[in-house]
Write a protein that holds these residues in place. Structure first.
Motif, short mmCIF file in Angstrom:
data_model
loop_
_atom_site.label_atom_id
_atom_site.label_comp_id
_atom_site.label_asym_id
_atom_site.label_seq_id
_atom_site.Cartn_x
_atom_site.Cartn_y
_atom_site.Cartn_z
N VAL A 264 8.23 13.84 -8.63
CA VAL A 264 9.60 13.86 -8.29
C VAL A 264 9.59 13.62 -6.64
O VAL A 264 9.78 13.62 -5.92
N ASP A 265 8.10 14.67 -6.11
CA ASP A 265 7.66 14.97 -5.26
C ASP A 265 7.40 14.22 -3.60
O ASP A 265 8.34 13.60 -2.96
N THR A 266 6.70 13.14 -4.66
CA THR A 266 6.39 11.92 -3.40
C THR A 266 8.05 11.14 -3.54
O THR A 266 8.18 10.49 -2.83
N LEU A 267 8.63 10.81 -4.60
CA LEU A 267 10.11 10.18 -4.66
C LEU A 267 10.84 11.02 -3.06
O LEU A 267 11.21 10.47 -2.50
N GLU A 268 11.08 12.51 -3.41
CA GLU A 268 11.03 12.99 -1.94
C GLU A 268 10.93 12.83 -0.94
O GLU A 268 11.62 12.87 -0.23
N THR A 269 9.75 12.75 -0.42
CA THR A 269 9.44 12.43 0.60
C THR A 269 9.42 11.37 1.05
O THR A 269 9.96 10.49 2.52
N ALA A 270 9.34 9.71 -0.22
CA ALA A 270 9.56 8.77 0.16
C ALA A 270 11.62 8.73 0.82
O ALA A 270 11.76 8.07 1.85
N GLN A 271 12.57 9.15 -0.32
CA GLN A 271 13.69 9.85 0.20
C GLN A 271 14.01 10.14 1.98
O GLN A 271 15.19 9.44 2.50
N ALA A 272 12.78 11.11 2.22
CA ALA A 272 13.22 11.52 3.41
C ALA A 272 12.70 10.57 5.12
O ALA A 272 13.40 10.53 5.76
N PHE A 273 12.15 9.23 4.42
CA PHE A 273 11.83 9.23 5.24
C PHE A 273 12.64 7.37 5.18
O PHE A 273 12.55 6.30 6.19
N GLY A 274 13.74 7.59 4.21
CA GLY A 274 13.88 6.32 4.05
C GLY A 274 14.15 5.06 3.49
O GLY A 274 14.25 4.27 3.75
N ASP A 284 11.11 -10.64 -9.69
CA ASP A 284 11.92 -9.10 -10.73
C ASP A 284 11.89 -7.98 -9.88
O ASP A 284 11.61 -8.30 -9.24
N PRO A 285 13.65 -8.16 -10.69
CA PRO A 285 14.35 -6.97 -9.94
C PRO A 285 13.49 -5.65 -9.15
O PRO A 285 14.13 -5.10 -9.26
N VAL A 286 12.43 -5.41 -10.90
CA VAL A 286 11.80 -4.66 -10.75
C VAL A 286 11.14 -3.87 -9.36
O VAL A 286 10.96 -2.54 -8.73
N LEU A 287 10.68 -4.75 -8.41
CA LEU A 287 10.64 -4.30 -7.34
C LEU A 287 10.94 -4.44 -6.28
O LEU A 287 11.05 -4.48 -4.83
N SER A 288 12.41 -3.90 -6.60
CA SER A 288 13.22 -3.41 -5.44
C SER A 288 13.47 -2.05 -6.18
O SER A 288 13.25 -1.70 -6.55
N MET A 289 14.18 -1.59 -4.64
CA MET A 289 14.22 0.06 -5.07
C MET A 289 15.10 0.52 -3.31
O MET A 289 14.31 1.05 -2.56
N ALA A 307 13.03 3.78 -9.40
CA ALA A 307 12.08 4.16 -7.88
C ALA A 307 10.93 4.13 -8.49
O ALA A 307 10.35 3.51 -6.92
N TRP A 308 9.79 4.84 -8.90
CA TRP A 308 9.00 4.79 -8.54
C TRP A 308 7.57 3.98 -9.17
O TRP A 308 6.70 3.90 -8.21
N VAL A 309 8.31 3.15 -10.38
CA VAL A 309 8.15 2.10 -10.26
C VAL A 309 7.75 0.72 -9.43
O VAL A 309 5.75 0.77 -8.80
N PRO A 310 8.88 0.48 -8.88
CA PRO A 310 8.12 -0.65 -7.39
C PRO A 310 7.86 0.08 -6.27
O PRO A 310 6.42 -0.26 -5.22
N PRO A 329 -2.99 5.46 -9.87
CA PRO A 329 -4.31 4.09 -10.71
C PRO A 329 -3.31 4.45 -12.40
O PRO A 329 -4.61 4.83 -13.04
N PHE A 330 -2.06 4.69 -12.18
CA PHE A 330 -1.29 4.85 -13.51
C PHE A 330 -0.69 4.32 -14.37
O PHE A 330 -0.37 3.59 -13.57
N VAL A 331 -0.73 3.77 -15.61
CA VAL A 331 0.22 2.44 -16.53
C VAL A 331 1.16 3.90 -16.59
O VAL A 331 1.08 4.59 -17.93
N LEU A 332 2.52 3.90 -16.81
CA LEU A 332 3.96 4.12 -17.64
C LEU A 332 4.52 3.97 -18.77
O LEU A 332 5.09 2.85 -18.53
N ALA A 333 3.64 3.35 -19.90
CA ALA A 333 3.70 2.93 -20.75
C ALA A 333 5.33 3.57 -21.41
O ALA A 333 5.57 4.92 -20.77
#
Length: 350
Positions: A264-274, A284-289, A307-310, A329-333
């Motif tokens: 959540v915190d990293t996504l907020e940073t990404a959102q703040a930078f637009g 693969d549509p999963v690589l758009s965000m 949003a996190w995966v891409p 360096p982690f995988v969300l199984a």
């Protein structure tokens, strides 16, 4: 983490800034408003915040040591801000090296408290709530005749001062075969133990938590001993976010909690930078965000994952281009996602 803007000149500001480099205004963080504000002097050592002209503030007492930029309401009887009031023990501050390491811990701790407050979680000190409150001990092995172990017990989070030394931390990461070890990561992990006690134990969440993470009544000491002697199961990555999460249900919960805060915190940073992403190879549509939501407030957990995966695919590739290890360096199984979903529901009280 949000980005901020100087109320005097419009300069872009970051969470830890203390002076605006464009107009020279002193800066202070107002935890009640979740904003970094330009300051102007008022009477008797007080400050008027341009981001809150209706109130006056004082600097946290730790500002004198360069360890805090949070403000205290002028009428408060407290010398320390909401984050620093949580400190129970700090190292000997007569040693410049220890002061520098302590500042590193304080920086990570304030980012942690920022996240907890953004999530609407209760942050109570031991002074206010001796039984259920939170406290931090920042200890140095050089000042103790006992080994210092980073951990949590009864609302007290202990952080070994050595974790603030990059060389020592990398040595520990290598010795423990960890792919990731940061100061902020420690804070986020240990606070997970605290909130297990605060939000799960003795509540209606306990049985659903056991069904997903396992029965925490399993002997903790035996579980850790077995983990360090035998290592994780061969198929651990299909069900756990890290190998350490396999050690005991408490550790699985704390690791999942830490990763939820990472997300959540990293996504907020990404959102703040637009930030937006559209991979220019593959279909693969999963690589758009595109992040058009507040990660700390969104009710839909799947929105976070989508949003996190891409985002992590992109930043890991950027790190590769610089010869750096993967940022994440982690995988969300699937099993891991369901545990993160549980944390999301728990935090939101759903």
């Amino acid at each position: 983490m949000k980005l901020f803007e100087c109320q005097s000149c419009g300069q872009l500001l970051y969470f830890e800034n203390t002076v605006c480099v464009r107009c020279g205004h002193s800066l202070g963080y107002l935890p009640g408003q979740a904003q970094l504000s330009a300051l102007q002097p008022a009477a008797d050592g007080r400050w008027q915040a341009l981001g809150d002209l209706d109130h006056e503030y004082r600097a946290c007492a730790n500002a004198e040591l360069g360890a805090c930029n949070w403000m205290v309401p002028a009428e408060s009887q407290d010398a320390f801000c909401r984050a620093c009031r949580l400190n129970r023990t700090v190292p000997n501050l007569n040693d410049p090296a220890r002061v520098a390491h302590w500042r590193t811990l304080e920086t990570a701790k304030r980012r942690l408290i920022y996240s907890l407050m953004r999530l609407g979680l209760s942050v109570r000190s031991k002074d206010d709530d001796p039984q259920g409150g939170l406290a931090f001990d920042f200890l140095s092995a050089q000042e103790s005749d006992q080994p210092v172990m980073t951990g949590h017990a009864d609302g007290v989070i202990t952080i070994d001062l050595a974790e603030a030394d990059p060389v020592a931390r990398e040595r520990m990461r290598t010795d423990m075969t960890e792919r990731y070890r940061t100061v902020l990561g420690h804070f986020r992990h240990e606070i997970g133990h605290y909130f297990w006690n605060d939000l799960v134990a003795r509540t209606a969440w306990l049985e659903p938590c056991r069904a997903l993470f396992g029965d925490e009544r399993a002997d903790y000491g035996d579980a850790l001993k077995r983990h360090y002697e035998a290592g994780p199961p061969v198929d651990w990555a299909q069900r756990f976010i890290s190998s350490y999460a396999t050690a005991h249900p408490w550790e699985d919960f704390a690791e999942s909690w830490a990763h939820y805060l990472h997300i959540v915190d990293t996504l907020e940073t990404a959102q703040a930078f637009g930030m937006t992403l559209r991979a220019r190879a593959g279909t693969d549509p999963v690589l758009s965000m595109e992040i058009e939501f507040d990660p700390y407030r969104t009710a839909n957990f799947d929105t976070l994952v989508q949003a996190w995966v891409p985002l992590t695919a992109a930043v890991n590739s950027l790190n590769d281009s610089m010869g750096q290890p993967d940022l994440y360096p982690f995988v969300l199984a699937h099993g891991v996602i369901e545990k993160l979903r549980f944390i999301h529901r728990l935090v939101r009280g759903e």
